[in-house]
Design an enzyme around this catalytic site. Structure first.
Site, PDB file in Angstrom:
ATOM      1  N   LYS A  53       0.846  -1.203   0.000  1.00  0.00           N
ATOM      2  CA  LYS A  53       0.000   0.000   0.000  1.00  0.00           C
ATOM      3  C   LYS A  53       0.879   1.250   0.000  1.00  0.00           C
ATOM      4  O   LYS A  53       0.612   2.219  -0.713  1.00  0.00           O
ATOM      5  CB  LYS A  53      -0.950  -0.017   1.207  1.00  0.00           C
ATOM      6  CG  LYS A  53      -2.066  -1.042   1.033  1.00  0.00           C
ATOM      7  CD  LYS A  53      -2.927  -1.277   2.263  1.00  0.00           C
ATOM      8  CE  LYS A  53      -3.897  -2.415   1.979  1.00  0.00           C
ATOM      9  NZ  LYS A  53      -4.792  -2.763   3.096  1.00  0.00           N
ATOM     10  N   GLN A  97      -5.017  -1.581   9.166  1.00  0.00           N
ATOM     11  CA  GLN A  97      -4.875  -2.907   8.566  1.00  0.00           C
ATOM     12  C   GLN A  97      -5.488  -3.968   9.492  1.00  0.00           C
ATOM     13  O   GLN A  97      -5.200  -4.004  10.681  1.00  0.00           O
ATOM     14  CB  GLN A  97      -3.389  -3.211   8.304  1.00  0.00           C
ATOM     15  CG  GLN A  97      -3.147  -4.477   7.516  1.00  0.00           C
ATOM     16  CD  GLN A  97      -3.731  -4.438   6.094  1.00  0.00           C
ATOM     17  OE1 GLN A  97      -3.808  -3.391   5.465  1.00  0.00           O
ATOM     18  NE2 GLN A  97      -4.148  -5.580   5.597  1.00  0.00           N
ATOM     19  N   ASP A 120     -11.423   2.479   3.225  1.00  0.00           N
ATOM     20  CA  ASP A 120     -11.753   1.056   3.080  1.00  0.00           C
ATOM     21  C   ASP A 120     -13.246   0.858   2.806  1.00  0.00           C
ATOM     22  O   ASP A 120     -13.665  -0.233   2.419  1.00  0.00           O
ATOM     23  CB  ASP A 120     -11.411   0.294   4.364  1.00  0.00           C
ATOM     24  CG  ASP A 120     -10.037  -0.362   4.306  1.00  0.00           C
ATOM     25  OD1 ASP A 120      -9.650  -0.833   3.222  1.00  0.00           O
ATOM     26  OD2 ASP A 120      -9.374  -0.432   5.352  1.00  0.00           O
TER      27      ASP A 120
HETATM   28  N1  GUN Z   1      -7.054  -6.968   5.640  1.00  0.00           N
HETATM   29  C1  GUN Z   1      -7.364  -7.744   4.576  1.00  0.00           C
HETATM   30  N2  GUN Z   1      -7.975  -7.025   3.612  1.00  0.00           N
HETATM   31  C2  GUN Z   1      -8.049  -5.755   4.077  1.00  0.00           C
HETATM   32  C3  GUN Z   1      -8.576  -4.553   3.540  1.00  0.00           C
HETATM   33  O1  GUN Z   1      -9.106  -4.488   2.425  1.00  0.00           O
HETATM   34  N3  GUN Z   1      -8.449  -3.460   4.322  1.00  0.00           N
HETATM   35  C4  GUN Z   1      -7.883  -3.496   5.547  1.00  0.00           C
HETATM   36  N4  GUN Z   1      -7.828  -2.363   6.257  1.00  0.00           N
HETATM   37  N5  GUN Z   1      -7.397  -4.596   6.090  1.00  0.00           N
HETATM   38  C5  GUN Z   1      -7.477  -5.715   5.341  1.00  0.00           C
END
Ligand code: GUN
Length: 283
Positions: A53, A97, A120
């Site tokens: 990211k 996350q 998200d």
């Molecule tokens: N963990 C697995 N997929 C995601 C996601 O799309 N966003 C976040 N914040 N954590 C994750």
């Protein structure tokens, strides 16, 4: 004949387009677009996701603010950080996350993120607005799937779509996006009876199960579009999706591969959501 939808190439195109838009934004407002990424603990998969990211931020010109908190971080410490990020004018998007370490309450922490910064698309406000087909920030993976369908001019309207999986992150928002695009949508899950028969009805089949090669050729209608959201390891440790690609592809009109399918689109849509959040903060 089937066509493999190249998510990696599409993601690269979208990112280069986004990079231009972000540079125009910076020129216009004289300020950066900021994304805060919060990682608590040492989950190796989460570390990889977060690294990717941050790399994507660099690529498109978003300023990233990474917070690596130790495993033993308390709920209060996490929530204090989120409160300060919520108020910070330089931060347009906040991402925590998941999963968080077991002693932390994710629901309570995520509630602190204002819906305008919820890149998200997890908040009750954004989920509610999605269900009203109103302007909102949409969960990245399903949003990326819709972009993949659009890129191939695959019409969803009036089609029968089946989503396997009902997670808050993928299955539910995926079903809602398809419904908003006028598909007739069925959501299947672990308690579904006659799963195979349900899947055989699908013009568009989205697999978001989390089980390697779960979707087999006998579950797929001839000519279907098959979208594989899975990210698993097979018996040899090789990355694979939820779809038995080699067997299923022959029945498809379109199919997405793993890797280089939906995966690269997810982070691209995160960048897109961050850009949109920044733009909306100005209006
Ligand atoms: N963990 C697995 N997929 C995601 C996601 O799309 N966003 C976040 N914040 N954590 C994750």
């Amino acid at each position: 004949m089937y066509k493999v939808i190249d998510g990696k190439a599409l993601a690269e195109n979208l990112r280069s387009d986004l990079k231009k838009k972000i540079s125009e934004y910076k020129y216009k407002y004289g300020e950066d677009i900021g994304l805060a990424v919060v990682l608590v603990g040492n989950n190796p998969a989460s570390q990889v996701y977060v690294r990717n990211k941050i790399k994507a931020c660099e690529e498109v010109g978003v300023k990233s603010y990474a917070y690596y908190l130790p495993e033993e971080t308390s709920q209060n410490e996490l929530e204090d950080l989120l409160h300060s990020l919520a108020e910070d004018k330089n931060i347009h998007g906040i991402l925590v996350q998941l999963p968080l370490p077991k002693h932390l309450n994710a629901e309570s922490a995520l509630k602190i993120i204002p819906f305008e910064k919820d890149v998200d698309g997890f908040s009750a406000e954004n989920v509610g607005k999605l269900s009203q087909n109103a302007q909102c920030l949409v969960a990245c993976t399903p949003n990326g799937v819709m972009k993949m369908l659009e890129s191939e001019n695959i019409s969803v309207r009036g089609k029968k779509a089946v989503v396997i999986g009902r997670s808050d992150i993928v299955g539910k928002p995926m079903a809602m996006l398809l419904l908003n695009a006028d598909a007739t949508v069925t959501v299947c899950h672990s308690k579904t009876q006659n799963l195979k028969e349900e899947c055989l009805q699908a013009d568009i089949l989205v697999a978001a199960v989390g089980k390697a090669k779960f979707v087999t050729a006998d579950m797929v209608k001839q000519g279907a579009v098959v979208i594989d959201v899975g990210m698993n390891r097979d018996e040899n440790g090789k990355l694979c999706g939820d779809v038995d690609f080699d067997a299923v592809k022959e029945k498809c009109s379109y199919i997405t591969p793993v890797p280089k399918g939906v995966g690269p689109m997810t982070i691209t849509m995160l960048m897109y959501n961050t850009y949109i959040a920044a733009l909306r903060s100005r209006s």
